[in-house]
Write a protein that holds these residues in place. Structure first.
Motif, PDB file in Angstrom:
ATOM      1  N   ALA A 124       0.934  -1.256  -0.086  1.00 15.93           N
ATOM      2  CA  ALA A 124       0.147  -0.029  -0.224  1.00 15.93           C
ATOM      3  C   ALA A 124       0.945   1.397   0.101  1.00 15.93           C
ATOM      4  N   LEU A 125       0.486   2.238  -0.862  1.00 14.32           N
ATOM      5  CA  LEU A 125       1.002   3.514  -0.814  1.00 14.32           C
ATOM      6  C   LEU A 125       0.534   4.499   0.124  1.00 14.32           C
ATOM      7  N   ALA A 126      -0.990   4.267   0.575  1.00 19.48           N
ATOM      8  CA  ALA A 126      -1.295   5.257   1.387  1.00 19.48           C
ATOM      9  C   ALA A 126      -2.632   4.744   1.676  1.00 19.48           C
ATOM     10  N   ARG A 127      -3.142   5.172   2.950  1.00 16.23           N
ATOM     11  CA  ARG A 127      -4.622   4.752   3.466  1.00 16.23           C
ATOM     12  C   ARG A 127      -5.177   6.166   3.645  1.00 16.23           C
ATOM     13  N   HIS A 128      -6.756   6.217   3.387  1.00 18.09           N
ATOM     14  CA  HIS A 128      -7.514   7.423   3.741  1.00 18.09           C
ATOM     15  C   HIS A 128      -8.625   6.981   4.283  1.00 18.09           C
ATOM     16  N   TYR A 129      -8.654   7.886   5.497  1.00 14.05           N
ATOM     17  CA  TYR A 129      -9.679   7.881   6.498  1.00 14.05           C
ATOM     18  C   TYR A 129     -10.392   9.151   6.292  1.00 14.05           C
ATOM     19  N   VAL A 130     -11.751   8.973   6.935  1.00 19.39           N
ATOM     20  CA  VAL A 130     -12.767   9.954   7.179  1.00 19.39           C
ATOM     21  C   VAL A 130     -13.484  10.036   8.508  1.00 19.39           C
ATOM     22  N   TYR A 131     -13.251  11.048   9.132  1.00 15.71           N
ATOM     23  CA  TYR A 131     -13.698  11.108  10.459  1.00 15.71           C
ATOM     24  C   TYR A 131     -14.919  12.154  10.378  1.00 15.71           C
ATOM     25  N   ARG A 132     -16.254  11.578  10.582  1.00 17.27           N
ATOM     26  CA  ARG A 132     -17.440  12.509  10.681  1.00 17.27           C
ATOM     27  C   ARG A 132     -17.917  12.580  11.946  1.00 17.27           C
ATOM     28  N   LEU A 133     -18.173  14.127  12.304  1.00 17.17           N
ATOM     29  CA  LEU A 133     -19.066  14.381  13.459  1.00 17.17           C
ATOM     30  C   LEU A 133     -19.925  15.664  13.413  1.00 17.17           C
ATOM     31  N   THR A 134     -20.747  15.576  14.433  1.00 17.45           N
ATOM     32  CA  THR A 134     -21.958  16.816  14.260  1.00 17.45           C
ATOM     33  C   THR A 134     -21.956  17.371  15.434  1.00 17.45           C
ATOM     34  N   ASP A 135     -21.921  19.061  15.332  1.00 20.27           N
ATOM     35  CA  ASP A 135     -21.961  19.584  16.927  1.00 20.27           C
ATOM     36  C   ASP A 135     -23.596  20.096  16.616  1.00 20.27           C
ATOM     37  N   ALA A 136     -24.437  19.670  15.997  1.00 22.29           N
ATOM     38  CA  ALA A 136     -25.781  19.607  16.125  1.00 22.29           C
ATOM     39  C   ALA A 136     -26.593  19.465  17.414  1.00 22.29           C
ATOM     40  N   ASP A 137     -27.327  20.484  17.742  1.00 23.78           N
ATOM     41  CA  ASP A 137     -28.162  20.116  19.190  1.00 23.78           C
ATOM     42  C   ASP A 137     -28.943  18.668  19.214  1.00 23.78           C
ATOM     43  N   SER A 138     -29.424  18.337  17.887  1.00 26.55           N
ATOM     44  CA  SER A 138     -30.218  17.252  17.680  1.00 26.55           C
ATOM     45  C   SER A 138     -29.358  16.047  17.497  1.00 26.55           C
ATOM     46  N   GLY A 139     -28.005  16.096  17.512  1.00 29.33           N
ATOM     47  CA  GLY A 139     -27.191  15.039  17.205  1.00 29.33           C
ATOM     48  C   GLY A 139     -26.982  14.451  15.650  1.00 29.33           C
ATOM     49  N   PRO A 140     -26.491  13.145  15.760  1.00 26.83           N
ATOM     50  CA  PRO A 140     -26.154  12.907  14.533  1.00 26.83           C
ATOM     51  C   PRO A 140     -27.649  12.560  13.611  1.00 26.83           C
ATOM     52  N   PRO A 141     -27.579  12.679  12.036  1.00 32.84           N
ATOM     53  CA  PRO A 141     -28.878  12.284  11.278  1.00 32.84           C
ATOM     54  C   PRO A 141     -29.100  11.192  11.608  1.00 32.84           C
ATOM     55  N   PRO A 142     -30.278  10.553  11.696  1.00 28.94           N
ATOM     56  CA  PRO A 142     -30.661   9.202  12.096  1.00 28.94           C
ATOM     57  C   PRO A 142     -30.325   8.251  11.045  1.00 28.94           C
ATOM     58  N   LEU A 143     -30.227   8.571   9.830  1.00 32.61           N
ATOM     59  CA  LEU A 143     -29.446   7.734   8.877  1.00 32.61           C
ATOM     60  C   LEU A 143     -28.158   7.397   8.753  1.00 32.61           C
ATOM     61  N   ARG A 144     -27.526   8.312   9.541  1.00 29.89           N
ATOM     62  CA  ARG A 144     -25.750   8.221   9.753  1.00 29.89           C
ATOM     63  C   ARG A 144     -25.415   8.222  11.029  1.00 29.89           C
ATOM     64  N   ARG A 145     -26.349   7.690  11.895  1.00 30.65           N
ATOM     65  CA  ARG A 145     -25.819   7.603  13.381  1.00 30.65           C
ATOM     66  C   ARG A 145     -24.850   6.629  13.695  1.00 30.65           C
ATOM     67  N   ALA A 146     -24.567   5.823  12.617  1.00 29.13           N
ATOM     68  CA  ALA A 146     -23.683   4.693  12.821  1.00 29.13           C
ATOM     69  C   ALA A 146     -22.132   5.213  12.819  1.00 29.13           C
ATOM     70  N   ASP A 147     -22.151   6.347  11.821  1.00 28.07           N
ATOM     71  CA  ASP A 147     -20.687   6.537  11.295  1.00 28.07           C
ATOM     72  C   ASP A 147     -20.556   8.083  11.500  1.00 28.07           C
ATOM     73  N   THR A 148     -21.262   8.779  12.320  1.00 28.86           N
ATOM     74  CA  THR A 148     -21.239  10.104  12.746  1.00 28.86           C
ATOM     75  C   THR A 148     -21.210  10.338  14.231  1.00 28.86           C
ATOM     76  N   ALA A 149     -20.209  10.986  14.710  1.00 25.58           N
ATOM     77  CA  ALA A 149     -20.027  11.067  16.148  1.00 25.58           C
ATOM     78  C   ALA A 149     -20.701  12.417  16.438  1.00 25.58           C
ATOM     79  N   ALA A 150     -21.538  12.307  17.852  1.00 26.69           N
ATOM     80  CA  ALA A 150     -22.177  13.614  18.228  1.00 26.69           C
ATOM     81  C   ALA A 150     -21.047  14.211  19.308  1.00 26.69           C
ATOM     82  N   TRP A 151     -20.982  15.629  18.808  1.00 32.90           N
ATOM     83  CA  TRP A 151     -19.999  16.413  19.671  1.00 32.90           C
ATOM     84  C   TRP A 151     -21.245  17.642  20.390  1.00 32.90           C
ATOM     85  N   GLY A 152     -20.796  17.690  21.694  1.00 36.56           N
ATOM     86  CA  GLY A 152     -21.873  18.641  22.671  1.00 36.56           C
ATOM     87  C   GLY A 152     -21.700  20.169  22.288  1.00 36.56           C
ATOM     88  N   ARG A 153     -20.293  20.535  21.679  1.00 27.63           N
ATOM     89  CA  ARG A 153     -19.937  21.822  21.735  1.00 27.63           C
ATOM     90  C   ARG A 153     -19.604  22.334  20.331  1.00 27.63           C
TER      91      ARG A 153
END
Length: 281
Positions: A124-153
Motif C-alpha cells: 500500500a502507498l496510502a490509507r485514507h480515512y474520514v472522520y465524521r462528527l456533528t455539533d448539532a443540538d439534535s445529534g447525528p442524522p438518524p440515517l448516519r448515526r452509525a458513522d457520525t459522532a455527536a459532539w456537545g460543543r
C-alpha cells in the motif's frame, strides 16, 4: 486500521495458487476490530469463516490495515492465496454466495485475481480515512448515526484547519500513537483537512500508514482546538515528544471510516513491498 503490525507475515505463493484481492466494507459498531479474537466477533473472524464456508477451504487473510473496535470501512483491502482451480469454480458467484453467509454488517465488495507481487499490507502507498462528527443540538442524522459522532460543543472549523495544516509531512507522531513494542511512530501525513457542511464536520486524513489510534488522536487534538481550549499551534507542538501525550483525547471510534487504500501499478508492486518491509523492520 489505523495501525500496522510488524509481526504479521506476508502470505506465500506458489503450488498452483492464485493471489486474490478482496474489497471489504463493514459497519464496525458491533465488531471488536479487524483481528480475530477468541470469543469475540471481529471482521477477520467473520470473513474467514464466511469464505471457508463457501469455498470449503481454509482462508487466511492479510489486510491493508487493522482497524480498531467500532471503526468502519468502505474501502478496506485484503488478500489471500487460493488454489487456482477452486477460485475459478467460485469466482462468478462468490460475492452473491458470501452475501448469503456473512452477517449484515460485513460485506465483500470485490474479489479478483491479482499479481503474485500484490501485498495488501506491504504494497500500500496510502490509507485514507474520514472522520465524521456533528455539533448539532439534535445529534447525528438518524440515517448516519452509525458513522457520525455527536459532539456537545460548537466547533470552529477555521481554527481546526489551521492546526491540521501544521501537522503535515514526515514526522514522529509518538504523541498521537499507542506504543507498540518494536514499531516505529514515524509516519508521513499526506493530507489532513477539515470541512463543514451545515452541522456535519468531516476530517479527512491520508498517510502512508497510521499507527495505533493515530487518526482518532489527531481528531481529538483538532477538536480541542475547535472548542477553543487549545491554540492552533498546540497539536503540532506535541511532535517534539517521544512518548504518547496524556492530554491528547481520543475521539470516539464510531465516527471513523477507512474509505480507500492506494496501490502502485503492477510493475511497481514488488519494489514497493520491499521498501515498506525495510521501513517496518
Amino acid at each position: 486500521m489505523e495501525h500496522l503490525h510488524v509481526d504479521e507475515p506476508a502470505t506465500g505463493t506458489g503450488g498452483g495458487l492464485v493471489r486474490v484481492r478482496l474489497g471489504i466494507a463493514y459497519d464496525g459498531t458491533a465488531l471488536h476490530g479487524w483481528a480475530r479474537q477468541p470469543g469475540q466477533r471481529t471482521v477477520q473472524g467473520e470473513l474467514e469463516l464466511g469464505l471457508a464456508t463457501v469455498l470449503r477451504h481454509d482462508v487466511d487473510l492479510t489486510v491493508a490495515g487493522r482497524t480498531d473496535a467500532g471503526v468502519h470501512a468502505t474501502g478496506q483491502v485484503a488478500h489471500t492465496d487460493l488454489p487456482a482451480a477452486l477460485f475459478a469454480v467460485h469466482e462468478g458467484r462468490l460475492l452473491r454466495r458470501l452475501r448469503g453467509v456473512l452477517p449484515p454488517d460485513v460485506a465483500v465488495t470485490g474479489a479478483r485475481v491479482v499479481s503474485d507481487a500484490f501485498d495488501a499490507r506491504f504494497g500500500a502507498l496510502a490509507r485514507h480515512y474520514v472522520y465524521r462528527l456533528t455539533d448539532a443540538d439534535s445529534g447525528p442524522p438518524p440515517l448516519r448515526r452509525a458513522d457520525t459522532a455527536a459532539w456537545g460543543r460548537r466547533l470552529e472549523v477555521p481554527a481546526m484547519r489551521v492546526a491540521a495544516a501544521l501537522l503535515l509531512g514526515q514526522q514522529d507522531f509518538a504523541a498521537y500513537c499507542r506504543r507498540r513494542e518494536g514499531a516505529t511512530t514515524i509516519r508521513t501525513l499526506l493530507d489532513l483537512d477539515v470541512s463543514r457542511d451545515g452541522d456535519v464536520i468531516e476530517i479527512r486524513a491520508s498517510a502512508d500508514a497510521f499507527c495505533h489510534s493515530m487518526v482518532r488522536s489527531l481528531v481529538g487534538a483538532l477538536i480541542a482546538v475547535g472548542e477553543g481550549r487549545r491554540p492552533a499551534g498546540w497539536p503540532a507542538s506535541l511532535l517534539t515528544m517521544t512518548t504518547r501525550a496524556n492530554d491528547v483525547p481520543v475521539a470516539p471510534a464510531g465516527g471513523l471510516t477507512l474509505v480507500r487504500v492506494d496501490y502502485p501499478p503492477d510493475d511497481q508492486l514488488a519494489a514497493r513491498a520491499l521498501v515498506t518491509r525495510a521501513k517496518r523492520a
